[in-house]
Design a protein around this motif. Structure first.
Motif, PDB file in Angstrom:
ATOM      1  N   ALA A  17       0.689  -1.040   0.000  1.00 48.48           N
ATOM      2  CA  ALA A  17       0.000   0.000   0.000  1.00 48.48           C
ATOM      3  C   ALA A  17       0.811   1.224   0.000  1.00 48.48           C
ATOM      4  O   ALA A  17       0.398   2.304   0.053  1.00 48.48           O
ATOM      5  CB  ALA A  17      -1.215   0.097  -0.776  1.00 48.48           C
ATOM      6  N   GLN A  58      -5.570  -6.295   6.724  1.00 51.24           N
ATOM      7  CA  GLN A  58      -4.341  -6.956   6.328  1.00 51.24           C
ATOM      8  C   GLN A  58      -3.301  -6.736   7.414  1.00 51.24           C
ATOM      9  O   GLN A  58      -3.019  -5.600   7.798  1.00 51.24           O
ATOM     10  CB  GLN A  58      -3.807  -6.417   5.000  1.00 51.24           C
ATOM     11  CG  GLN A  58      -2.562  -7.157   4.530  1.00 51.24           C
ATOM     12  CD  GLN A  58      -2.006  -6.567   3.250  1.00 51.24           C
ATOM     13  OE1 GLN A  58      -2.152  -5.384   2.992  1.00 51.24           O
ATOM     14  NE2 GLN A  58      -1.362  -7.388   2.446  1.00 51.24           N
ATOM     15  N   LEU A  74      -8.740  -3.327   3.472  1.00 54.19           N
ATOM     16  CA  LEU A  74      -8.886  -3.830   2.114  1.00 54.19           C
ATOM     17  C   LEU A  74     -10.361  -3.971   1.744  1.00 54.19           C
ATOM     18  O   LEU A  74     -11.137  -4.558   2.502  1.00 54.19           O
ATOM     19  CB  LEU A  74      -8.189  -5.178   1.964  1.00 54.19           C
ATOM     20  CG  LEU A  74      -6.680  -5.193   2.251  1.00 54.19           C
ATOM     21  CD1 LEU A  74      -6.142  -6.614   2.127  1.00 54.19           C
ATOM     22  CD2 LEU A  74      -5.938  -4.252   1.312  1.00 54.19           C
ATOM     23  N   PHE A 120     -10.978  -8.576  -6.793  1.00 54.38           N
ATOM     24  CA  PHE A 120      -9.693  -8.100  -6.292  1.00 54.38           C
ATOM     25  C   PHE A 120      -9.915  -7.372  -4.967  1.00 54.38           C
ATOM     26  O   PHE A 120     -11.034  -7.307  -4.460  1.00 54.38           O
ATOM     27  CB  PHE A 120      -9.045  -7.148  -7.295  1.00 54.38           C
ATOM     28  CG  PHE A 120      -8.743  -7.764  -8.627  1.00 54.38           C
ATOM     29  CD1 PHE A 120      -7.652  -8.613  -8.793  1.00 54.38           C
ATOM     30  CD2 PHE A 120      -9.550  -7.485  -9.731  1.00 54.38           C
ATOM     31  CE1 PHE A 120      -7.367  -9.168 -10.029  1.00 54.38           C
ATOM     32  CE2 PHE A 120      -9.272  -8.036 -10.965  1.00 54.38           C
ATOM     33  CZ  PHE A 120      -8.172  -8.883 -11.115  1.00 54.38           C
ATOM     34  N   LYS A 121      -8.849  -6.795  -4.440  1.00 53.17           N
ATOM     35  CA  LYS A 121      -8.944  -5.945  -3.256  1.00 53.17           C
ATOM     36  C   LYS A 121      -8.150  -4.669  -3.506  1.00 53.17           C
ATOM     37  O   LYS A 121      -7.116  -4.676  -4.169  1.00 53.17           O
ATOM     38  CB  LYS A 121      -8.407  -6.650  -2.005  1.00 53.17           C
ATOM     39  CG  LYS A 121      -9.184  -7.894  -1.597  1.00 53.17           C
ATOM     40  CD  LYS A 121      -8.625  -8.466  -0.306  1.00 53.17           C
ATOM     41  CE  LYS A 121      -9.362  -9.736   0.107  1.00 53.17           C
ATOM     42  NZ  LYS A 121      -8.983 -10.875  -0.756  1.00 53.17           N
ATOM     43  N   MET A 122      -8.659  -3.571  -2.932  1.00 52.39           N
ATOM     44  CA  MET A 122      -7.946  -2.298  -2.966  1.00 52.39           C
ATOM     45  C   MET A 122      -7.940  -1.707  -1.567  1.00 52.39           C
ATOM     46  O   MET A 122      -8.906  -1.857  -0.823  1.00 52.39           O
ATOM     47  CB  MET A 122      -8.592  -1.325  -3.953  1.00 52.39           C
ATOM     48  CG  MET A 122      -8.567  -1.808  -5.400  1.00 52.39           C
ATOM     49  SD  MET A 122      -9.281  -0.619  -6.572  1.00 52.39           S
ATOM     50  CE  MET A 122      -7.946   0.594  -6.659  1.00 52.39           C
ATOM     51  N   GLN A 123      -6.844  -1.047  -1.212  1.00 50.80           N
ATOM     52  CA  GLN A 123      -6.750  -0.422   0.102  1.00 50.80           C
ATOM     53  C   GLN A 123      -7.383   0.961   0.072  1.00 50.80           C
ATOM     54  O   GLN A 123      -7.156   1.735  -0.863  1.00 50.80           O
ATOM     55  CB  GLN A 123      -5.297  -0.264   0.541  1.00 50.80           C
ATOM     56  CG  GLN A 123      -5.177   0.391   1.919  1.00 50.80           C
ATOM     57  CD  GLN A 123      -3.750   0.756   2.272  1.00 50.80           C
ATOM     58  OE1 GLN A 123      -2.823   0.380   1.565  1.00 50.80           O
ATOM     59  NE2 GLN A 123      -3.582   1.486   3.363  1.00 50.80           N
ATOM     60  N   THR A 152       1.028  -5.006 -11.543  1.00 49.49           N
ATOM     61  CA  THR A 152      -0.244  -5.721 -11.499  1.00 49.49           C
ATOM     62  C   THR A 152      -1.057  -5.456 -12.757  1.00 49.49           C
ATOM     63  O   THR A 152      -1.669  -6.370 -13.326  1.00 49.49           O
ATOM     64  CB  THR A 152      -1.041  -5.290 -10.257  1.00 49.49           C
ATOM     65  OG1 THR A 152      -0.292  -5.620  -9.086  1.00 49.49           O
ATOM     66  CG2 THR A 152      -2.386  -5.975 -10.202  1.00 49.49           C
ATOM     67  N   GLY A 198       3.621  -3.538  -7.168  1.00 51.94           N
ATOM     68  CA  GLY A 198       2.641  -4.597  -7.222  1.00 51.94           C
ATOM     69  C   GLY A 198       3.245  -5.898  -7.707  1.00 51.94           C
ATOM     70  O   GLY A 198       4.469  -6.070  -7.734  1.00 51.94           O
ATOM     71  N   ASP A 236      -4.309 -10.715  -5.384  1.00 53.02           N
ATOM     72  CA  ASP A 236      -5.621 -10.077  -5.311  1.00 53.02           C
ATOM     73  C   ASP A 236      -5.571  -8.591  -4.999  1.00 53.02           C
ATOM     74  O   ASP A 236      -6.514  -7.875  -5.283  1.00 53.02           O
ATOM     75  CB  ASP A 236      -6.522 -10.792  -4.303  1.00 53.02           C
ATOM     76  CG  ASP A 236      -5.942 -10.829  -2.909  1.00 53.02           C
ATOM     77  OD1 ASP A 236      -4.833 -10.289  -2.714  1.00 53.02           O
ATOM     78  OD2 ASP A 236      -6.589 -11.402  -2.022  1.00 53.02           O
ATOM     79  N   ILE A 237      -4.486  -8.064  -4.419  1.00 47.95           N
ATOM     80  CA  ILE A 237      -4.408  -6.638  -4.094  1.00 47.95           C
ATOM     81  C   ILE A 237      -3.855  -5.900  -5.306  1.00 47.95           C
ATOM     82  O   ILE A 237      -2.732  -6.163  -5.743  1.00 47.95           O
ATOM     83  CB  ILE A 237      -3.525  -6.390  -2.864  1.00 47.95           C
ATOM     84  CG1 ILE A 237      -4.105  -7.130  -1.657  1.00 47.95           C
ATOM     85  CG2 ILE A 237      -3.433  -4.894  -2.571  1.00 47.95           C
ATOM     86  CD1 ILE A 237      -3.241  -7.050  -0.420  1.00 47.95           C
ATOM     87  N   THR A 288      -5.095   1.169  -4.795  1.00 52.33           N
ATOM     88  CA  THR A 288      -5.516   1.998  -3.675  1.00 52.33           C
ATOM     89  C   THR A 288      -6.674   2.900  -4.076  1.00 52.33           C
ATOM     90  O   THR A 288      -6.676   3.462  -5.176  1.00 52.33           O
ATOM     91  CB  THR A 288      -4.335   2.879  -3.205  1.00 52.33           C
ATOM     92  OG1 THR A 288      -3.220   2.048  -2.898  1.00 52.33           O
ATOM     93  CG2 THR A 288      -4.707   3.665  -1.960  1.00 52.33           C
TER      94      THR A 288
END
Length: 339
Positions: free
Chosen positions: A7, A67, A82, A94-97, A111, A159, A168-169, A172
């Motif tokens: 992040a 996380q 996340l 997916f995941k984003m912070q 990524t 990434g 998966d991350i 942001t």
């Protein structure tokens, strides 16, 4: 159950031109927040049903995950927040912070390369600018709510670039997602909501203090030792529950026993933080914060002190102090709510 959204991202000058100068206008303060107290790791209508003055888990609820992060020998259980997301044209979650310390949504460059390798047609969504790239795609949260912005700055050389199935991350979500909106975070339930307006009964359940949002930082008053002290609340992964440059404040809210020292690097220098148990009540508005087994930390490092004094603040508090609470970041009425 009250449900609630939210992040590492260092802005490089070469990536940003005048269009995004707002992101780097106050770099010294941001570098303090990110490189010292923040772990160095990587518009919807509120249509929730109300039952007996409580929220049901409704269409606007976004569940988030924590996380766990590590930095300088410190383990942060409540690290990055996340949020599950999907991108248009890709059959994968997916995941984003959520990071209110930046002003734009970001996707990690390595990524993105893996994504466009698996979905070549999305290469057409990348627009080249003067020194940086922008990826256009609709972000959808797990509750099918669309993100406010569909442009993501590409963070180069960041990434993962392995097979799309192995990570998966991807990036942001910035403060642009909640500007002129109200963000509720229910830490106990790990649920989030973004809304435009609250019900009257709901407002009555919170205790409020004025909130200032500038330089992509949240400024509010912490009440300790009988006085108000200006602090920044970091929604990112603060290494410490509370850190301050005010020696008198530190002395007044802690006791010497069970003290410890942490050494962290910032700008190539070792920064020393002295920590002791918080023993005096601290609160925001009329709500006392949990202090059992919580430590406050003090530093007199010159660079840290100079930056914070320039901003007229005493220190930074992190989400670890709110694990028993629900908070409201109200950027409509410029107030911070807690209950």
């Amino acid at each position: 159950m009250l449900v609630s959204i939210k992040a590492l991202y260092f802005v490089k000058d070469k990536l940003i031109n005048q269009t995004f100068n707002v992101m780097i206008k106050h770099v010294p303060f941001k570098f303090f927040v990110y490189s010292i107290l923040i772990s160095l790791v990587f518009a919807c209508k509120n249509d929730t049903k109300i039952v007996e003055n409580k929220y049901e888990i409704g269409a606007d609820t976004i569940n988030f995950q924590w996380q766990k992060l590590k930095q300088g020998g410190i383990t942060i259980n409540h690290g990055a927040i996340l949020i599950p997301v999907t991108l248009e044209g890709i059959d994968k979650t997916f995941k984003m912070q959520l990071d209110l310390g930046i002003n734009h949504n970001v996707i990690y460059g390595d990524t993105l390369a893996a994504i466009t390798s698996a979905y070549p047609e999305l290469q057409n969504n990348i627009q080249h600018r003067d020194g940086y790239e922008v990826f256009y795609n609709r972000i959808q949260f797990s509750n099918h709510q669309l993100a406010k912005e569909d442009s993501l700055l590409v963070r180069e050389n960041f990434g993962k670039s392995e097979n799309l199935k192995d990570f998966d991350i991807i990036g942001t979500l910035g403060a642009n997602e909640i500007k002129n909106k109200i963000l509720l975070i229910d830490f106990r339930s790990q649920q989030l909501v973004i809304t435009n307006k609250l019900e009257d009964w709901e407002e009555d359940t919170f205790s409020f203090t004025p909130l200032s949002f500038k330089n992509n930082q949240l400024y509010l008053d912490l009440i300790a030792a009988g006085n108000k002290h200006a602090f920044v609340y970091s929604t990112q992964a603060s290494l410490f529950p509370l850190a301050t440059i005010d020696a008198n404040l530190f002395k007044n809210i802690t006791e010497a026993k069970n003290s410890e020292t942490k050494q962290l690097k910032s700008w190539g220098e070792e920064i020393s933080f002295a920590g002791s148990d918080i023993t005096t009540k601290i609160r925001i508005a009329n709500v006392n914060l949990p202090i059992n087994n919580k430590k406050a930390f003090f530093t007199d490092a010159k660079k840290v002190s100079e930056v914070l004094k320039t901003e007229n603040i005493k220190g930074v508090i992190g989400s670890d102090l709110f694990m028993n609470n629900t908070i409201m970041i109200d950027l409509v009425n410029n107030r911070f709510g807690i209950k």
